[in-house]
Scaffold this motif. Structure first.
Motif, PDB file in Angstrom:
ATOM      1  N   UNK A 144      29.503-103.248  68.530  1.00  0.00           N
ATOM      2  CA  UNK A 144      29.511-101.714  67.823  1.00  0.00           C
ATOM      3  C   UNK A 144      29.247-101.921  66.274  1.00  0.00           C
ATOM      4  N   UNK A 145      29.564-103.385  65.790  1.00  0.00           N
ATOM      5  CA  UNK A 145      29.132-103.495  64.354  1.00  0.00           C
ATOM      6  C   UNK A 145      27.726-103.477  64.103  1.00  0.00           C
ATOM      7  N   UNK A 146      27.024-103.949  65.041  1.00  0.00           N
ATOM      8  CA  UNK A 146      25.498-104.183  65.019  1.00  0.00           C
ATOM      9  C   UNK A 146      24.893-102.776  64.956  1.00  0.00           C
ATOM     10  N   UNK A 147      25.302-101.915  65.876  1.00  0.00           N
ATOM     11  CA  UNK A 147      24.866-100.731  66.198  1.00  0.00           C
ATOM     12  C   UNK A 147      24.885 -99.991  64.819  1.00  0.00           C
ATOM     13  N   UNK A 148      26.374 -99.963  64.524  1.00  0.00           N
ATOM     14  CA  UNK A 148      26.719 -99.346  63.099  1.00  0.00           C
ATOM     15  C   UNK A 148      26.003 -99.581  62.034  1.00  0.00           C
ATOM     16  N   UNK A 149      25.715-100.702  61.837  1.00  0.00           N
ATOM     17  CA  UNK A 149      25.022-101.342  60.787  1.00  0.00           C
ATOM     18  C   UNK A 149      23.601-100.966  60.681  1.00  0.00           C
ATOM     19  N   UNK A 150      22.810-101.162  61.937  1.00  0.00           N
ATOM     20  CA  UNK A 150      21.646-100.640  62.244  1.00  0.00           C
ATOM     21  C   UNK A 150      21.304 -98.956  61.843  1.00  0.00           C
ATOM     22  N   UNK A 151      22.348 -98.243  62.102  1.00  0.00           N
ATOM     23  CA  UNK A 151      22.324 -96.777  62.036  1.00  0.00           C
ATOM     24  C   UNK A 151      22.628 -96.707  60.504  1.00  0.00           C
ATOM     25  N   UNK A 152      23.477 -97.285  60.001  1.00  0.00           N
ATOM     26  CA  UNK A 152      23.421 -97.116  58.615  1.00  0.00           C
ATOM     27  C   UNK A 152      22.434 -97.394  57.717  1.00  0.00           C
ATOM     28  N   UNK A 156      20.636 -95.012  55.301  1.00  0.00           N
ATOM     29  CA  UNK A 156      20.414 -95.180  53.968  1.00  0.00           C
ATOM     30  C   UNK A 156      19.006 -95.518  53.311  1.00  0.00           C
ATOM     31  N   UNK A 157      18.291 -95.953  54.046  1.00  0.00           N
ATOM     32  CA  UNK A 157      16.611 -95.958  53.817  1.00  0.00           C
ATOM     33  C   UNK A 157      16.043 -94.788  53.697  1.00  0.00           C
ATOM     34  N   UNK A 158      16.497 -93.755  54.548  1.00  0.00           N
ATOM     35  CA  UNK A 158      15.960 -92.656  54.741  1.00  0.00           C
ATOM     36  C   UNK A 158      16.273 -91.697  53.518  1.00  0.00           C
ATOM     37  N   UNK A 159      17.691 -91.752  53.201  1.00  0.00           N
ATOM     38  CA  UNK A 159      18.151 -91.086  51.948  1.00  0.00           C
ATOM     39  C   UNK A 159      18.128 -91.439  50.574  1.00  0.00           C
ATOM     40  N   UNK A 160      17.263 -92.919  50.582  1.00  0.00           N
ATOM     41  CA  UNK A 160      17.338 -93.740  49.258  1.00  0.00           C
ATOM     42  C   UNK A 160      16.635 -92.804  47.971  1.00  0.00           C
ATOM     43  N   UNK A 171      14.436-100.443  42.012  1.00  0.00           N
ATOM     44  CA  UNK A 171      14.123 -99.480  43.068  1.00  0.00           C
ATOM     45  C   UNK A 171      15.379 -99.063  44.028  1.00  0.00           C
ATOM     46  N   UNK A 172      15.123 -97.860  44.471  1.00  0.00           N
ATOM     47  CA  UNK A 172      16.273 -97.419  45.318  1.00  0.00           C
ATOM     48  C   UNK A 172      16.299 -97.751  46.633  1.00  0.00           C
ATOM     49  N   UNK A 173      15.110 -98.571  46.646  1.00  0.00           N
ATOM     50  CA  UNK A 173      14.932 -99.225  48.144  1.00  0.00           C
ATOM     51  C   UNK A 173      14.916-100.661  47.890  1.00  0.00           C
TER      52      UNK A 173
END
Length: 212
Positions: A144-152, A156-160, A171-173
């Motif tokens: 569950x942790x790995x799935x949550x971290x990958x989705x996060x 985060x990268x998309x909204x940077x 850089x914001x990324x």
């Protein structure tokens, strides 16, 4: 010619600027300029500098008051105060979100373990070691942790780009941030999973088998 200057703030882009002598400015512009005019004085020492400036100004016009006198270090510090406040608030909310995520993960894992109490009791009664039960629960939490971290990370990268206006000099990324923070979040989640997993590994088989 003058060197490039960050006139408004350190994080504001440098724009083309022209300098004109005060006595060559059109009279129509003088009221606008005089309302925000200031002087910068360079000195090798600050001792007695303000007194010397007051004396020099008084020699020219005794009716002109001196106010809002600041050192250059203080002005530079104030120019970034809003950005520091923004980052402090973002950091505080991020820390709160991290704490709530840990509490939430703990609650989910504790509930999941309570639902599997009989199963765990049967495993232990059949000879399962404490370590194997502990790893069983931790693996479930780790997935569950790995799935949550990958989705996060993807989110985060998309909204940077939203954070681009709040950071300066980085850089914001930023690669370091995107490399370190996920491991910190993953470690927190595993710690939250470890507590109910440890409790499940020490359950008494007889109590677990009678659990409803």
């Amino acid at each position: 010619m003058a060197a490039d200057v960050h006139h408004w703030a350190a994080d504001v882009d440098i724009e083309p600027t022209a300098y004109y002598p005060y006595n060559q400015m059109p009279p129509a512009f003088l009221p606008l300029l005089e309302g925000s005019m200031s002087f910068a004085v360079r000195s090798q020492t600050s001792a007695g500098l303000l007194s010397s400036i007051r004396t020099a100004v008084g020699d020219v016009d005794k009716t002109v008051p001196l106010y809002d006198v600041k050192g250059m270090e203080e002005m530079v510090e104030e120019s970034g105060s809003l950005r520091r406040l923004d980052m402090w608030l973002i950091g505080a909310f991020a820390g709160l979100a991290l704490a709530l995520a840990g509490v939430g993960i703990y609650g989910v894992m504790a509930y999941s373990v309570s639902q599997r109490t009989r199963e765990i009791g049967i495993r232990i009664a059949l000879g399962a070691q404490e370590r194997s039960v502990l790893l069983l629960i931790l693996k479930q939490g780790a997935k569950l942790a790995l799935v949550g971290v990958l989705v996060g990370l993807v989110g985060a990268f998309a909204l940077a780009h939203v954070m681009a206006s709040l950071v300066f000099g980085v850089s914001s990324r930023d690669l370091a941030t995107f490399s370190v923070v996920p491991w910190l979040v993953l470690a927190l989640i595993l710690v939250a999973c470890y507590i109910p997993a440890r409790r499940a590994a020490k359950v008494d088989p007889m109590v677990a088998l009678r659990y409803e």
